[in-house]
Structures are given as structure tokens and as C-alpha cells.
Write an enzyme that holds these catalytic residues in place. Structure first.
Site, PDB file in Angstrom:
ATOM      1  N   ARG A 149      95.278  55.595 113.515  1.00 31.83           N
ATOM      2  CA  ARG A 149      96.220  54.700 112.759  1.00 31.83           C
ATOM      3  C   ARG A 149      96.307  53.485 113.606  1.00 31.83           C
ATOM      4  O   ARG A 149      95.759  53.468 114.829  1.00 31.83           O
ATOM      5  CB  ARG A 149      97.614  55.350 113.095  1.00 31.83           C
ATOM      6  CG  ARG A 149      97.911  56.540 112.198  1.00 31.83           C
ATOM      7  CD  ARG A 149      98.904  57.414 112.488  1.00 31.83           C
ATOM      8  NE  ARG A 149      99.263  58.420 111.736  1.00 31.83           N
ATOM      9  CZ  ARG A 149      98.816  59.859 112.066  1.00 31.83           C
ATOM     10  NH1 ARG A 149      98.415  59.941 113.297  1.00 31.83           N
ATOM     11  NH2 ARG A 149      99.046  60.718 111.438  1.00 31.83           N
ATOM     12  N   LYS A 174     101.017  59.882 116.193  1.00 26.05           N
ATOM     13  CA  LYS A 174     102.156  59.938 115.449  1.00 26.05           C
ATOM     14  C   LYS A 174     103.082  61.042 115.749  1.00 26.05           C
ATOM     15  O   LYS A 174     102.583  62.341 115.936  1.00 26.05           O
ATOM     16  CB  LYS A 174     102.035  60.072 114.056  1.00 26.05           C
ATOM     17  CG  LYS A 174     102.920  59.890 112.925  1.00 26.05           C
ATOM     18  CD  LYS A 174     102.548  59.812 111.447  1.00 26.05           C
ATOM     19  CE  LYS A 174     103.951  59.494 110.567  1.00 26.05           C
ATOM     20  NZ  LYS A 174     103.609  59.339 109.148  1.00 26.05           N
ATOM     21  N   HIS A 245      94.965  51.312 107.131  1.00 26.29           N
ATOM     22  CA  HIS A 245      95.345  52.512 106.784  1.00 26.29           C
ATOM     23  C   HIS A 245      94.284  52.953 105.540  1.00 26.29           C
ATOM     24  O   HIS A 245      94.124  54.201 105.374  1.00 26.29           O
ATOM     25  CB  HIS A 245      96.649  52.845 106.481  1.00 26.29           C
ATOM     26  CG  HIS A 245      97.249  53.796 106.824  1.00 26.29           C
ATOM     27  ND1 HIS A 245      97.426  54.332 107.965  1.00 26.29           N
ATOM     28  CD2 HIS A 245      97.900  55.219 106.164  1.00 26.29           C
ATOM     29  CE1 HIS A 245      98.095  55.386 108.351  1.00 26.29           C
ATOM     30  NE2 HIS A 245      98.204  55.963 107.179  1.00 26.29           N
ATOM     31  N   ARG A 248      91.365  54.374 107.281  1.00 25.29           N
ATOM     32  CA  ARG A 248      91.663  56.066 107.541  1.00 25.29           C
ATOM     33  C   ARG A 248      91.628  56.882 106.348  1.00 25.29           C
ATOM     34  O   ARG A 248      90.731  57.782 106.456  1.00 25.29           O
ATOM     35  CB  ARG A 248      93.102  56.060 108.056  1.00 25.29           C
ATOM     36  CG  ARG A 248      93.697  57.268 108.552  1.00 25.29           C
ATOM     37  CD  ARG A 248      94.936  57.257 109.116  1.00 25.29           C
ATOM     38  NE  ARG A 248      95.795  58.358 109.277  1.00 25.29           N
ATOM     39  CZ  ARG A 248      95.515  59.331 110.055  1.00 25.29           C
ATOM     40  NH1 ARG A 248      94.616  59.434 111.147  1.00 25.29           N
ATOM     41  NH2 ARG A 248      96.540  60.394 109.952  1.00 25.29           N
ATOM     42  N   HIS A 271      97.107  65.401 111.338  1.00 27.89           N
ATOM     43  CA  HIS A 271      98.084  65.646 110.337  1.00 27.89           C
ATOM     44  C   HIS A 271      98.851  67.108 110.829  1.00 27.89           C
ATOM     45  O   HIS A 271      98.187  67.997 111.512  1.00 27.89           O
ATOM     46  CB  HIS A 271      97.463  66.173 108.779  1.00 27.89           C
ATOM     47  CG  HIS A 271      97.203  64.791 108.077  1.00 27.89           C
ATOM     48  ND1 HIS A 271      96.149  64.896 107.244  1.00 27.89           N
ATOM     49  CD2 HIS A 271      97.628  63.507 108.339  1.00 27.89           C
ATOM     50  CE1 HIS A 271      96.189  63.608 106.668  1.00 27.89           C
ATOM     51  NE2 HIS A 271      97.172  62.840 107.564  1.00 27.89           N
ATOM     52  N   TYR A 280      93.617  64.218  99.685  1.00 23.11           N
ATOM     53  CA  TYR A 280      92.402  63.366  99.900  1.00 23.11           C
ATOM     54  C   TYR A 280      91.353  64.117  98.950  1.00 23.11           C
ATOM     55  O   TYR A 280      90.373  63.374  98.581  1.00 23.11           O
ATOM     56  CB  TYR A 280      91.786  63.259 101.284  1.00 23.11           C
ATOM     57  CG  TYR A 280      92.735  62.403 102.167  1.00 23.11           C
ATOM     58  CD1 TYR A 280      92.712  61.092 102.012  1.00 23.11           C
ATOM     59  CD2 TYR A 280      93.653  63.034 103.076  1.00 23.11           C
ATOM     60  CE1 TYR A 280      93.690  60.233 102.799  1.00 23.11           C
ATOM     61  CE2 TYR A 280      94.426  62.205 103.777  1.00 23.11           C
ATOM     62  CZ  TYR A 280      94.315  61.004 103.787  1.00 23.11           C
ATOM     63  OH  TYR A 280      95.298  59.972 104.542  1.00 23.11           O
TER      64      TYR A 280
END
Length: 288
Positions: A149, A174, A245, A248, A271, A280
Site C-alpha cells: 500500500r 494496515k 492501489h 497492488r 489481508h 481477485y
């Protein structure tokens, strides 16, 4: 900015950090811009701000130019308004009477988020366009090659790259999560070349050990990263809209189409839930 507004921003930021908000959110960039806008109009106390004032501020946001020219995107506008909401909520918790002037105001809603990815051919064009710019090449290695990120790139320090074992450490991603990313050979070679042979060009006495340095020797911040990416996209003459992003999303899509297990892709991206990574599997990146 008045001392009153400066103090309000500082204490709100401190509380948001304690509550665990992401660093970018807790910076309250949108709220800071709103306070400066209010000051210019003689509104020096939040208690004086009404719904009509916020409606005028919203109209201003939808017409003011962005840093790259053109209007602010709907996502940026809603992000700014969310920042303002956090500030008003904080002020209300600490004694602001009358409630938030955003209440009852019709706010814009961005379209449902979609995962966009670009093809490997587009990625190759970006690398070709960045070939003479070592820092932009490193930026592509981090955003695409490591799937970081933007804020994770900002936070990287020299010691976070383990050249001996070919690993990159994200110390606080994150949600303050840590993860370890194995480096592909091309990425590892690019980072090593930058650190051993090129980074010294921008080192200054004030630098804090940041991996990516700006022209003055300080940590390269998010807005500079976005501008450098926009510049290389322009040089590459690709028609796709490419943000940090998007890169990513692209590497995640490419790893999955190459057959990498979802669990490994989840760990690579950081994640929490496999369901997030599964999105995805439905992304169309054209000729991936």
C-alpha cells in the site's frame, strides 16, 4: 491557522491514533483544509459553523482543482468529508453544542468499489518508461513487485530490506499488522542496486533512515509517490488510470492467474480474510 483550530486538530489526531485509526486517516487532511477554508471566511469557532456553511464547503470541494489539475475525484471528496465528520464527531464528544453541521446534509456517494488491474504488458511499459529513473523503478518494485500500500511504502526504512535472505519486512501495515514479503529476483536486485549504489545521492544529515528519499533527503511522502507514478504513466503513454492501489490489485491478479494459492496471496497482501483475496479471482485484467 488559529491556535484554537490547531489545538483542536492536534487533540483529535491524538485520540484517533489511540483509537487505532490508520495513520493516513488520523492525519485529518480533509478536516485541516476545511478549517483553513472556514478561517478565510471569518468562521473561527466550530460552534459558529452551520449546515449552509458545510453545503458551501462541499460545493467548493467539487469545483476546486486537484494537485494534478482537473477536479477532485468523487472518492477524494468523500474522503475529505469523512475526515470532517471525524473532527465534528470528536468536537461533539468534547462539548460542541448543536451537533455536527454535516447531519442532514446530502453528501455524495462514490460508486461501489471495484478491483481494477492492468495487464503485464502495461506493467512492462511502466518499467520501460522508468528505466532512467532509479527511484521510480524502486517505487514500481514496491507497489507492484511487493504489492505494498502507498502508506506502507512511505513507512519503509533501510533496515526493513533483508538482502541476505531476500525478504522485505512491513513493520506496521494496515491495522498495525506485520508481514514478511519474499522478494522476487528482479525486485531484490533493483532494491539492492538502489541502496548500495544510488540512494547516497539523496541522503542528507536530516534523513531518518527512510528507504525512499525525496530530493531534499527526507522521507518520500504519499503525495510525491502519487505524482511520480502519474508522471511515469504519462511517459509510458498508457490509457489506463493507474494508482498505487491499482498496481497492488494488478500483482494480486497476476499471482492468482499464475496459480499461486489464495492463502499465499492473502499473506503476501496482508489481508485479514481469505474472502477479501478471493475478489481477485473475478478481476479482469485483460491479457494478464
Amino acid at each position: 491557522m488559529t491556535e484554537n483550530y490547531r489545538s483542536l486538530l492536534a487533540t483529535c489526531r491524538a485520540e484517533l491514533r489511540l483509537l487505532g485509526y490508520a495513520k493516513g486517516t488520523a492525519k485529518l487532511c480533509g478536516a485541516g483544509e476545511m478549517l483553513r477554508w472556514l478561517e478565510e471566511r471569518g468562521l473561527l469557532d466550530l460552534a459558529e459553523v452551520g449546515k449552509d456553511d458545510m453545503a458551501a464547503y462541499l460545493a467548493y470541494l467539487t469545483t476546486r482543482p486537484s494537485a494534478t489539475g482537473g477536479a477532485l475525484s468523487l472518492y477524494t471528496v468523500t474522503g475529505y468529508l469523512f475526515s470532517c465528520k471525524l473532527l465534528f464527531d470528536y468536537a461533539e464528544r468534547h462539548g460542541l453544542r448543536g451537533g455536527s453541521p454535516l447531519l442532514g446534509l446530502e453528501l455524495p456517494t462514490p460508486p461501489a468499489s471495484t478491483r481494477k488491474a492492468v495487464s503485464r504488458a502495461v506493467i512492462n511499459k511502466l518499467y520501460q518508461a522508468a528505466a532512467e529513473d532509479v527511484r521510480t523503478t524502486v517505487l514500481l518494485h514496491l507497489l507492484y513487485g511487493c504489492g505494498l500500500r502507498r502508506m506502507e511504502v512511505v513507512d519503509l526504512n533501510v533496515g526493513d530490506v533483508d538482502h541476505q535472505n531476500g525478504l522485505l519486512y512491513v513493520r506496521s501495515g494496515k491495522g498495525k499488522k506485520r508481514r514478511v514479503i519474499p522478494l522476487a529476483a528482479r525486485v531484490a536486485a533493483g532494491l539492492k542496486n538502489y541502496q548500495k549504489r544510488e540512494r547516497w545521492r539523496w541522503v542528507s544529515g536530516a534523513n531518518s533512515g527512510a528507504l525512499l528519499l525525496n530530493d531534499r533527503g527526507g522521507r518520500m511522502l504519499g503525495n510525491v509517490i502519487s505524482r511520480r507514478l502519474a508522471a511515469v504513466v504519462k511517459r509510458a503513454k498508457v490509457k489506463e488510470i493507474i494508482t498505487p492501489h491499482v498496481l497492488r490489485h494488478s500483482v494480486a491478479t497476476h499471482l492468482i492467474t499464475k496459480g499461486m494459492d489464495l492463502e499465499r496471496v492473502r499473506d503476501f497482501l496482508g489481508h485479514d480474510h481469505l474472502e477479501t483475496t478471493q475478489i481477485y479471482t473475478h478481476v479482469n485484467a485483460g491479457d494478464t
